[in-house]
Design an enzyme around this catalytic site. Structure first.
Site, mmCIF file in Angstrom:
data_model
loop_
_atom_site.group_PDB
_atom_site.id
_atom_site.type_symbol
_atom_site.label_atom_id
_atom_site.label_comp_id
_atom_site.label_asym_id
_atom_site.label_seq_id
_atom_site.Cartn_x
_atom_site.Cartn_y
_atom_site.Cartn_z
ATOM 1 N N GLY A 37 5.183 8.753 -3.034
ATOM 2 C CA GLY A 37 4.876 8.803 -1.604
ATOM 3 C C GLY A 37 3.624 9.616 -1.401
ATOM 4 C CB CYS A 66 4.765 9.770 -8.446
ATOM 5 S SG CYS A 66 3.191 10.538 -8.029
ATOM 6 C CE1 TYR A 67 6.800 14.618 -1.708
ATOM 7 C CE2 TYR A 67 8.764 13.234 -1.563
ATOM 8 C CZ TYR A 67 8.035 14.336 -1.141
ATOM 9 O OH TYR A 67 8.543 15.149 -0.159
ATOM 10 C CG HIS A 85 2.852 5.469 -9.950
ATOM 11 N ND1 HIS A 85 3.670 5.463 -8.849
ATOM 12 C CD2 HIS A 85 2.004 6.498 -9.781
ATOM 13 C CE1 HIS A 85 3.332 6.451 -8.039
ATOM 14 N NE2 HIS A 85 2.311 7.096 -8.587
ATOM 15 C CD GLU A 111 5.649 2.537 -9.181
ATOM 16 O OE1 GLU A 111 6.040 3.066 -10.243
ATOM 17 O OE2 GLU A 111 5.195 3.196 -8.227
ATOM 18 C CB SER A 134 4.731 -22.718 9.674
ATOM 19 O OG SER A 134 5.095 -22.247 8.382
ATOM 20 N N GLY A 135 5.225 -25.381 7.635
ATOM 21 C CA GLY A 135 4.632 -25.962 6.435
ATOM 22 C C GLY A 135 4.530 -24.936 5.332
ATOM 23 N N GLY A 136 4.794 -23.681 5.659
ATOM 24 C CA GLY A 136 4.795 -22.643 4.633
ATOM 25 C C GLY A 136 6.116 -22.659 3.886
ATOM 26 C CB VAL A 137 7.057 -21.411 0.525
ATOM 27 C CG1 VAL A 137 6.724 -19.935 0.581
ATOM 28 C CG2 VAL A 137 8.232 -21.637 -0.416
ATOM 29 C CG ASP A 138 8.358 -17.308 3.725
ATOM 30 O OD1 ASP A 138 8.495 -17.468 2.501
ATOM 31 O OD2 ASP A 138 7.665 -16.404 4.216
ATOM 32 C CB SER A 139 9.323 -22.027 8.160
ATOM 33 O OG SER A 139 8.199 -22.787 7.809
ATOM 34 C CB THR A 140 9.551 -25.466 3.755
ATOM 35 O OG1 THR A 140 8.303 -25.566 4.430
ATOM 36 C CG2 THR A 140 9.966 -26.831 3.261
ATOM 37 C CE LYS A 182 5.117 -16.613 0.673
ATOM 38 N NZ LYS A 182 5.236 -16.754 2.144
#
Ligand code: XMP
Length: 522
Positions: free
Chosen positions: A67, A94-95, A180, A182, A235-241, A378
């Protein structure tokens, strides 16, 4: 708002890693890395990380993120120290590492700091570093350091600059690492997180988002019940499809998919989206609202104002649809995990642009909300999409903002600049696909403002627009780097834009990372 209780189901089904968020972008990266290792990870803001929450979630392991704070700054984020006293393994990064030191009686000091690639030496064998050599490179980013580990702790690794790089409690599974693990710049970082989860915390139930299609479908079916239609704005995007296909599988003909062309889409997109949806057995209600949106946008200078207008116009269209069909009772949205965590869960996280006001439809529509993919990142949504048989063209299509090309025109909004942005962006995409690089980058587009450059065409001097090409690599849009593309690809893009769009006299390439810049120009 959301009444889908999927997370409880997920918590029962998998061993849960709880990532305690101390601000900045670290927690999401840690959670994603854990999930890539098959560990189901959730994020909790530091002030909600109570022993009760741990119990409720059934946390099998804890990670305290990095952080931006220093443990000695007044008001620095702290945790309830009793969560370090239970049996749940803890790894501070880290933090988080410095916080463990401070809370358990060690000493933290401000030093010269270490930034970037740093060599560390393992000085004590431990299952955390199984598979590591005696010396490895890691990524550091700190000014404070642990000067003295707390009583009962031993040092596991030391950096080339003499700082403690890793420590652990001699008997209990409490670890701290200064670097880190990650980030990709720590090559053995993922292996370390894997060791922590599987060897130290004993995770045994492996998480794979794509195996959850059946669960998601039955949850939606159960929630919606026997009656009422479900509205999905595609919308044609992957999420809404993905959401539309899941709802279709759950409630069949009671799905009402709506696709609005606001005139701000990419070239050829409307036709492509309609064809793809039909191929998936979904016949959307198609609303050609180009005139409605564009007539209100022309002349508007401020991007936030454009977002507001677009949001308002979307809401009107959806209200009209809902009013016409009283059977519509539900709204299913493609909210993803970064959206719900980003939306103010962590104190002090500023909202830079009002994205989600556009992505989300308003509550006064009076519909109950379903957010079936809200626990996924995603890349996980993309894997679910593949499992659902959604065509690659949609699965791997670059993310595209809800207000579309409206945020890619700077200065006064004009139809001329809109067309320039649209045509130039198509060229950028085409050339990337041709070079086989489209899937390697996060987003790639062209923007246009009011700056002009003098051009020479034949013997004529003519003044034309400056178009800026923005191509970025990113994992989640929260940070981004500009793509180091081969010069020939950039050259081809530039030549094509200036020759195919006569109004353009100069093409520039945006070479600023996010932060300090954002991805979209406004
Ligand atoms: P920035 O420009 O803030 O963008 O770095 C981060 C990501 O969000 C997308 N973006 C939007 N998405 N409505 C959206 O649905 C918006 O108004 C909006 N503005 C930016 C952007 O494309 C990038 O992926």
């Amino acid at each position: 708002m959301d009444r889908l209780v999927l997370s409880e189901g997920l918590r029962r089904r998998y061993d849960v890693a709880l990532v305690v968020d101390f601000g900045g972008q670290y927690a999401h990266l840690i959670a994603r890395r854990l999930r890539e290792q098959g560990v189901y990870a959730e994020i909790v803001p530091y002030d909600a990380a109570t022993p009760e929450h741990l119990g409720e979630v059934g946390a099998k392991l804890l990670v305290l993120s990095g952080g931006p704070s220093s443990v000695y700054t007044p008001g620095a984020p702290l945790i309830d120290p009793s969560i370090l006293e239970g049996d749940v393994p803890v790894l501070g990064i880290c933090y988080g590492h410095q916080l463990i030191a401070k809370l358990l009686g060690g000493r933290v000091r401000r030093g010269r700091g270490e930034y970037g690639r740093t060599l560390v030496k393992i000085v004590e064998d431990d299952p955390l570093f199984e598979g590591w050599g005696e010396e490895e490179y890691v990524w550091m980013s700190h000014a404070d350091y642990v000067a003295e580990p707390p009583p009962g702790f031993k040092v596991l690794a030391v950096s080339e600059n003499g700082y403690i790089a890793a420590m652990r409690h001699s008997e209990k599974p409490i670890y701290g690492v200064q670097f880190h693990p990650e980030v990709k710049h720590t090559p053995k970082g993922a292996a370390m997180l894997h060791n922590y989860a599987y060897r130290i915390a004993g995770v045994s139930r492996t998480w794979r988002a794509e195996n959850l299609v059946g669960v998601l479908v039955s949850e939606i079916r159960e929630r919606v019940g026997e009656r009422g239609k479900v509205l999905v704005a595609v919308s044609g995007g992957v999420d809404s499809t993905v959401v539309a296909v899941l709802v279709k599988k759950a409630v069949g003909r009671r799905l009402v998919a709506v696709f609005v062309d606001h005139g701000l889409l990419r070239e050829g997109e409307a036709k492509e989206v309609l064809e793809a949806l039909r191929g998936l057995g979904i016949e959307p209600v198609f609303v050609d609202a180009r005139e409605r949106f564009l007539s209100r946008l022309v002349g508007v200078e401020d991007c936030e104002e454009r977002r507001r207008i677009i949001g308002e116009e979307f809401a009107r269209i959806f209200r009209e649809i809902v009013e016409r069909d009283p059977e519509i009772r539900w709204l299913a949205q493609g909210t993803t995990y970064p959206d719900i965590i980003e939306s103010g869960a962590v104190k002090g996280a500023d909202r830079i642009k009002s994205h989600h006001n556009v992505a989300g439809l308003p509550s006064w529509l009076g519909l109950d909300v379903l957010e079936p993919i809200k626990y996924f990142y995603k890349d996980e949504v993309r894997r679910i999409a593949e499992a659902l048989g959604i065509p690659h063209r949609i699965v791997y299509r670059h993310p595209f903002p809800g207000p579309g090309l409206a945020v890619r025109v700077m200065g006064r909004f004009t139809l001329e600049k809109l067309e320039i942005a649209r045509r130039a962006s198509r060229i950028v995409e085409e050339e990337l696909r041709r070079a086989g690089l489209y899937r390697d980058v996060w987003q790639a587009f062209a923007v246009v403002g009011d700056d002009k450059w003098v051009g020479v065409k034949g013997d004529q001097r003519s003044v034309g627009y400056v178009v800026t090409v923005r191509i970025v690599e990113s994992e989640d849009a929260m940070t981004a780097d500009w793509a180091r593309l081969p010069a020939e690809v950039l050259d081809k893009i530039s030549r094509r834009i200036t020759s195919e769009i006569p109004e353009v006299a100069m093409v520039t390439y945006a070479v600023t990372t996010k932060p300090p810049s954002t991805i979209e120009p406004c």
